[in-house]
Design a protein around this motif. Sequence first.
Motif, short mmCIF file in Angstrom:
data_model
loop_
_atom_site.label_atom_id
_atom_site.label_comp_id
_atom_site.label_asym_id
_atom_site.label_seq_id
_atom_site.Cartn_x
_atom_site.Cartn_y
_atom_site.Cartn_z
N UNK A 36 13.87 -23.53 60.72
CA UNK A 36 12.80 -23.80 61.34
C UNK A 36 12.63 -22.47 61.71
N UNK A 37 13.79 -21.51 61.43
CA UNK A 37 13.59 -20.41 62.00
C UNK A 37 13.57 -19.17 60.99
N UNK A 38 14.21 -19.59 59.99
CA UNK A 38 13.47 -19.13 58.68
C UNK A 38 11.74 -19.24 58.52
N UNK A 39 11.43 -20.34 58.47
CA UNK A 39 10.12 -20.06 58.37
C UNK A 39 8.97 -19.30 59.67
N UNK A 40 9.72 -18.96 60.68
CA UNK A 40 8.97 -18.41 61.80
C UNK A 40 9.24 -16.73 60.96
N UNK A 41 10.02 -16.57 60.30
CA UNK A 41 10.55 -15.31 60.09
C UNK A 41 8.95 -15.22 58.83
N UNK A 42 8.88 -16.20 57.35
CA UNK A 42 8.51 -15.37 57.02
C UNK A 42 7.00 -15.41 57.52
N UNK A 43 6.35 -16.91 58.89
CA UNK A 43 5.24 -16.67 58.99
C UNK A 43 4.95 -15.56 59.40
N UNK A 44 6.32 -14.71 59.97
CA UNK A 44 5.25 -13.65 61.32
C UNK A 44 5.36 -12.53 59.57
N UNK A 45 6.24 -12.29 58.63
CA UNK A 45 5.73 -11.38 57.25
C UNK A 45 4.43 -11.67 56.73
N UNK A 46 4.21 -12.84 56.48
CA UNK A 46 2.95 -13.10 56.06
C UNK A 46 1.71 -13.11 57.13
N UNK A 47 1.64 -13.17 57.77
CA UNK A 47 0.92 -12.26 59.08
C UNK A 47 0.29 -11.48 58.78
N UNK A 48 1.85 -10.02 59.04
CA UNK A 48 1.24 -9.04 58.62
C UNK A 48 1.13 -8.55 57.70
N UNK A 49 1.50 -8.95 56.65
CA UNK A 49 1.19 -8.70 55.10
C UNK A 49 -0.74 -9.06 55.27
N UNK A 50 -1.06 -10.09 55.56
CA UNK A 50 -1.99 -10.57 55.55
C UNK A 50 -3.74 -9.28 56.69
N UNK A 51 -2.59 -9.01 58.24
CA UNK A 51 -3.28 -8.97 58.75
C UNK A 51 -3.93 -7.01 58.52
N UNK A 52 -2.83 -6.68 58.28
CA UNK A 52 -2.97 -5.53 56.77
C UNK A 52 -3.72 -5.19 55.60
N UNK A 53 -3.58 -6.99 55.28
CA UNK A 53 -4.95 -6.59 53.71
C UNK A 53 -6.49 -6.76 54.28
N UNK A 54 -6.03 -7.61 55.14
CA UNK A 54 -7.87 -7.91 56.10
C UNK A 54 -8.43 -5.70 56.70
N UNK A 55 -7.48 -5.71 57.48
CA UNK A 55 -7.91 -4.25 58.42
C UNK A 55 -7.75 -3.31 57.44
N UNK A 56 -6.57 -3.31 56.33
CA UNK A 56 -6.57 -1.75 56.02
C UNK A 56 -6.89 -2.23 54.49
N UNK A 57 -6.16 -2.77 53.59
CA UNK A 57 -6.47 -3.08 52.25
C UNK A 57 -8.49 -3.80 52.25
N UNK A 58 -8.63 -3.87 53.29
CA UNK A 58 -10.26 -4.44 52.60
C UNK A 58 -10.81 -3.31 53.76
N UNK A 59 -10.16 -2.32 54.00
CA UNK A 59 -10.99 -1.46 54.74
C UNK A 59 -12.10 -2.21 56.14
N UNK A 60 -12.03 -3.49 56.51
CA UNK A 60 -12.56 -4.40 57.27
C UNK A 60 -12.23 -3.27 58.59
#
Length: 257
Positions: A143-167
């Motif tokens: 469970x905690x391993x999955x939680x860690x990867x959800x946070x890391x994934x969410x950070x990457x996806x959020x930065x990708x949309x906001x900064x990488x795609x310049x939205x």
Amino acid sequence: MHTSLIVPPSPLLNKVPEVTLFFWIIKVMSTTVGETAADFLIFNLKFGLTITSLLMGGLLLIVLWIQLKSRQYTPWKYWLAVVSISIFGTLLTDNLSDHFGVPLILTTSLFTIALIITFVLWYRSEHTLSIQSIHTRRREILYWIAILFTFALGTAAGDLVAEGFRLGYLTSGLIFGSLIGVIALLYYVFQRNAIASFWVAYILTRPFGASWGDYLSQPVGSGGLGLGTFGTSTLFLVVIVGLVSYLSISHQKWISQ
């Protein structure tokens, strides 16, 4: 006449809280704190990315040890672990992007694969991905391993949309908020799978909270409201502490009944 009495496991043995409105509010706020607190430690206190990562990694190990040693769900222990893992998950993505130059789209893909592998291993060993039965050490670790990867994934996806795609942070927050609304609609109206709905929503709340955290904390010139990382982190931490304190009191009253 012989009667067999089967007693279901006590809910106290489950190591995670019931999924309520309070759960989602604290979860979103912890994701915001994960984003702004990491920035505060790195830039405002000038610890730098490496020192901050080492400090938060050590703190996370201590907090998870406390959580794993507990024999039942305790609100402050659980949510302290979530906030700590939120900050460390942010730092994982930042290290890959800033120290090693890994593109955000590749980082997002890597953490997506890591999360899928975790879910596959979890399901193959436990035959369920439900968080309503986290009452063994193996399930809790998965469970905690999955939680860690959800946070890391969410950070990457959020930065990708906001900064990488310049939205921008505001647009990113609205996009992920809309996706969460779609998941809620599919679950509550169309009765879609509860476990799948939970995990997709859990992943999406990370970039949702992080985008709003950046929007509140970043300077106006960078597309934010300029509240600063310290002010934003403090505000959300105060709310988290208040809600967790309320849940702790309610939990103790429930136990004593």
